[in-house]
Enzyme design. Structure first.
Site, PDB file in Angstrom:
ATOM      1  CB  CYS A 188      -0.097 -36.406 -49.236  1.00 34.91           C
ATOM      2  SG  CYS A 188       0.174 -36.816 -47.496  1.00 34.91           S
ATOM      3  CG  ASN A 248       3.690 -34.918 -44.973  1.00 36.13           C
ATOM      4  OD1 ASN A 248       2.775 -34.264 -45.460  1.00 36.13           O
ATOM      5  ND2 ASN A 248       3.817 -36.220 -45.179  1.00 36.13           N
ATOM      6  CG  HIS A 307       3.168 -34.558 -50.637  1.00 39.72           C
ATOM      7  ND1 HIS A 307       2.699 -33.647 -49.710  1.00 39.72           N
ATOM      8  CD2 HIS A 307       3.374 -35.719 -49.949  1.00 39.72           C
ATOM      9  CE1 HIS A 307       2.608 -34.231 -48.520  1.00 39.72           C
ATOM     10  NE2 HIS A 307       3.017 -35.478 -48.632  1.00 39.72           N
TER      11      HIS A 307
END
Length: 318
Positions: free
Chosen positions: A113, A274, A244
Site C-alpha cells: 500500500c 482500499n 493511503h
C-alpha cells in the site's frame, strides 16, 4: 538536473461496482456495519480477465495524454503493485509495450500500500541523478483477486484500480522555486510485517486490523509532520492531504493530528475501497480532475501498510 515535478495525472477504475448491500448477500455483514467501521460504501471490481497491466496502462495512457508528451519521450517506467501474478515480463514492461514506448527502463516495485510513494521517490531520485528525464510512475492493483470472500473483516475493504503520474526533470530550483517533489521520508517496522499479509497459493489478503489501526493513528502523525518539515512547508501550507485510502477511521484522525487545516483531505476510500498501491494516485487524480485542488498547490502524499512500511513526500500539484 536537480529536481523533478509531476506534470500530469491519470486514473482508471473497472466498470463493475460492488456495493455494501451486494456484499451483505455474500457474507454476514451490512451496509451500516461496513460504513461504521471503515467508511466504505462501494468499491470497483475488475473482470476476471482484466489484468493489472491492463489497468495500469489505461491510467498511464491518460496521464501521458494529459502531459502533452509523446511515447518517445518516456525513458523510465515504474509500476508499484503487489498483485501481479506473472513475474516476467514485469508489469512495467507490459505497460510500456501496451503504450508503444521506445526502450524505457522498466521496473516493478512491491511495497504494497506504500508502493506508489516509494515509486515516486525512486523516479525523483533517478531524474535528479540524470539517469532519466521523463518517467511514468504507476500504482495498480487487482486487490479483489487476493480477497477471502468468506472473511467479512477483510473482503469489505478491497477494490481494484490504477493511478499514474508523469514526472519530468527540472532545472534550477532554489528558494524562490520550491521542489516540485520534496524529499521522501520513508521507513518500516519489519518486526510487525506480519500485521498485513498477502500470502499463499492462491494468494490471500489478511491483516491484524486493530494492530494496524493503533500503529497508523499513533505513530504516523509525527512522521507526516516530518515530511512537511523536509519539504520546507507547514501543514497549514498544504492544499491537499492524500493518505493511503485504507480506512476512513484512519484517514480522518491522522489528517486531524497533522493539522492541515486549509487542506482538502482525500476520502476516495468511500467510493473506491482500499486499492493498495493505486489508492494515492487514484485519489489525487480525481481531486485534480474535479478542480478541488489548485494547480501548484502543495499536496502531502503518504502511503503506509504492508510490511508496515511508509513513505511520503510533498509535491506541487500539476
Amino acid at each position: 538536473m536537480n529536481g523533478s515535478r509531476v506534470v500530469a495525472l491519470g486514473h482508471y477504475q473497472p466498470a463493475r461496482i460492488l456495493t455494501n448491500d451486494d456484499l451483505a448477500g455474500m457474507v454476514d455483514t451490512s451496509d451500516e456495519w461496513i460504513r461504521s467501521r471503515v467508511g466504505i460504501r462501494t468499491r470497483h471490481v475488475a473482470r476476471p480477465d482484466e489484468t493489472v497491466d491492463e489497468m495500469a496502462a489505461a491510467a498511464a495512457g491518460k496521464a501521458l495524454a494529459h502531459s502533452g508528451l509523446n511515447t518517445t519521450d518516456i525513458d523510465l517506467v515504474i509500476v508499484a503493485t503487489s498483485t501481479a501474478l506473472d513475474r516476467s515480463p514485469n508489469m512495467a514492461a507490459r505497460v510500456a509495450a501496451r503504450l508503444g514506448l521506445r526502450s524505457p527502463a522498466a521496473m516493478d516495485l512491491n511495497v504494497v500500500c506504500a508502493g506508489f510513494t516509494h515509486a515516486l521517490a525512486t523516479a525523483d531520485h533517478a531524474l535528479r541523478a540524470g539517469a532519466a528525464r521523463r518517467a511514468l510512475v504507476v500504482g495498480a492493483d487487482k486487490f479483489t483477486e487476493a480477497a477471502d470472500w468468506t472473511d467479512r473483516s477483510t473482503c469489505v475493504l478491497l477494490g481494484d484500480g490504477a493511478g499514474a503520474a508523469v514526472v519530468v526533470a527540472t532545472d534550477g530550483e532554489g528558494p524562490e522555486r520550491p521542489p516540485g517533489i520534496g524529499p521522501v521520508v520513508w521507513g518500516s517496522v519489519p518486526e510487525m510485517g506480519h500485521a498485513v499479509r498477502i500470502e499463499g497459493t492462491p494468494p490471500r489478503f489478511a491483516q491484524e486490523g486493530q494492530a494496524v489501526y493503533r500503529w497508523a493513528t499513533t505513530q504516523l502523525p509525527p512522521i507526516t509532520r516530518q515530511v512537511c518539515e523536509r519539504a520546507g512547508v507547514t501543514p497549514e501550507d498544504l492544499g491537499a492531504v492524500v493518505l493511503h485510502q485504507a480506512n476512513l477511521r484512519i484517514i480522518e484522525p491522522v489528517a486531524r493530528k497533522l493539522g492541515a487545516v486549509n487542506a482538502v483531505v482525500a476520502r476516495d476510500v468511500v467510493e473506491s475501497g482500499n486499492t493498495s498501491a493505486a489508492s494515492i494516485p487514484l485519489a489525487l487524480s480525481k481531486l485534480v480532475e474535479r478542480g478541488e485542488v489548485a494547480s501548484g498547490a502543495y499536496a502531502l502524499l503518504f502511503g503506509f501498510g504492508g510490511n508496515l512500511s511508509y513513505a511520503g513526500q510533498v509535491i506541487r500539484c500539476p
